[in-house]
Design an enzyme around this catalytic site. Structure first.
Site, short mmCIF file in Angstrom:
data_model
loop_
_atom_site.label_atom_id
_atom_site.label_comp_id
_atom_site.label_asym_id
_atom_site.label_seq_id
_atom_site.Cartn_x
_atom_site.Cartn_y
_atom_site.Cartn_z
CB CYS A 169 21.94 11.37 8.69
SG CYS A 169 21.73 9.71 8.04
CG HIS A 220 16.47 10.14 9.79
ND1 HIS A 220 17.05 11.39 9.65
CD2 HIS A 220 17.49 9.23 9.65
CE1 HIS A 220 18.36 11.25 9.46
NE2 HIS A 220 18.64 9.95 9.45
#
Length: 388
Positions: free
Chosen positions: A84, A334
């Site tokens: 991420c 996200h």
């Protein structure tokens, strides 16, 4: 050493876009950033690109040259993969490249396409950011991993699910006016507490969504900005990176994130500031407990004291130090490979005054972005300041 400025930013709306390809999404964000910067594409000297699961979601590796092609660039490219924190890592390396004089204009960004995999497929793909041999094969998912971290936090420091509900409520409120946010709807504390449990104690409204999207920024040296009359008001004055053991069972702490501690310390030293100088922050709240761990690692709170910050109104839009005015990962979304540069884009908009929530921080001069990979085995922190 040249100072690095953010000349332009670009974002796609974050959300569910299974009909769009990653290359299409990135082209939209990148072209918007280039237009916002007011630079000609021929001035761009390289592309630093973040992507996590292209091979799994689109059967596409070697994504850098493809992303450059989609923007009409014939430049060297590097693809960064750090789960991420992929595009946050790309931005850090671009900042270093500009500072050492190797380039004057760089395009930095990232993309992730996830919803075409479905919930089960995306969950499985995300799990490769954990230790396959000792975590994934035992059934570990990221909701499960953060449930362990949250349970450890409650055991060591206390706090409640209701405290974390206020984090979710805050971030949903912040996303209401953000045209790029996936969830532009408010929730209540009761909504949070009554929602289905995902992996106890992590519930549905503790969790960020599965998101498709792209982000991009144009970084330039201050000399180039001044020579070419660019309106680049925001500078990247600090950058830092930290790491930790991959698997949770090998770590010294579950209720703290040393990688973020180290990244913040390095970024603050680089910028010549302290935590108390920071007016606002965009942090990696993939789960509500992750926001708490982040604000403690960033030095805004001592370990164990940040869990009720939102409940006390200290991190809300009208608080002393607003956190995640974009809506954060929780409500803005996200798309993992795009998140790091999305945070930088949102912070730039907040500081230069053209974000829907800029009014909440009208006198702000210093912001921080915090981007984490996996269960914070990787962390990137940047300091952004209004240039003087």
């Amino acid at each position: 050493m040249p100072e690095v400025r953010v000349a332009g930013v670009g974002l796609t709306p974050f959300g569910v876009h299974p009909e769009r390809t990653g290359r299409d999404l990135f082209a939209e964000a990148a072209l918007a950033a280039i237009d916002d910067a007011g630079v000609d594409r021929t001035a761009i000297e390289g592309l630093f690109y973040g992507n996590f699961m292209g091979e799994l979601a689109e059967h596409q590796g070697h994504y850098g040259p493809l992303a450059a092609d989609m923007v009409g660039l014939d430049v060297p490219t590097i693809r960064f993969e750090s789960a991420c924190a992929s595009s946050g890592s790309a931005a850090r390396e671009a900042v270093k490249n500009l500072r050492n004089g190797e380039a004057d204009v760089l395009l930095v960004g990232g993309t992730e396409r996830m919803n075409n995999l479905g919930t089960g497929g995306a969950t499985e793909a995300l799990a490769i950011a954990a230790d396959d041999l000792y975590e994934v094969r035992a059934g570990m998912t990221f909701p499960g991993a953060y449930a362990l971290m949250q349970a450890a936090y409650h055991e060591e420091y206390g706090g409640s699910r209701e405290d974390l509900a206020h984090v979710a409520v805050k971030n949903h409120d912040n996303a209401l006016d953000n045209e790029y946010a996936q969830f532009r709807k408010s929730i209540t504390v009761d909504d949070h507490l009554e929602a289905p449990m995902i992996s106890e104690p992590v519930g549905l409204y503790d969790s960020c969504p599965i998101t498709d999207g792209a982000s991009a920024i144009v970084l330039v040296s201050d000399n180039y900005a001044e020579a070419n009359g660019l309106d680049a008001q925001v500078a990247v004055t600090g950058t830092g990176q930290g790491g930790d053991k991959m698997a949770l069972q090998d770590r010294d702490y579950l209720a703290r994130t040393p990688a973020s501690d180290d990244a913040a310390a390095e970024a603050y030293a680089d910028a010549g500031i302290d935590a108390e100088d920071v007016d606002l922050a965009e942090v990696h709240d993939c789960f509500t407990i992750a926001e708490v761990l982040a604000i403690e690692s960033l030095g805004f709170y001592e370990p164990g004291t940040g869990i009720d910050a939102a409940r006390r109104g200290e991190t809300t839009s009208d608080g002393d130090r607003p956190i995640n005015l974009s809506g954060g990962l929780k409500a803005k979304g996200h798309p993992v490979g795009a998140t790091g540069t999305s945070q930088l884009a949102e912070m730039t908009r907040l500081l230069r005054g053209d974000h829907p929530n800029s009014g909440a921080v009208s006198g702000a001069t210093t912001g921080v972005t915090h981007n984490a990979g996996g269960t914070v085995a990787s962390a990137i922190v940047h300091v952004l300041e209004v240039a003087t």
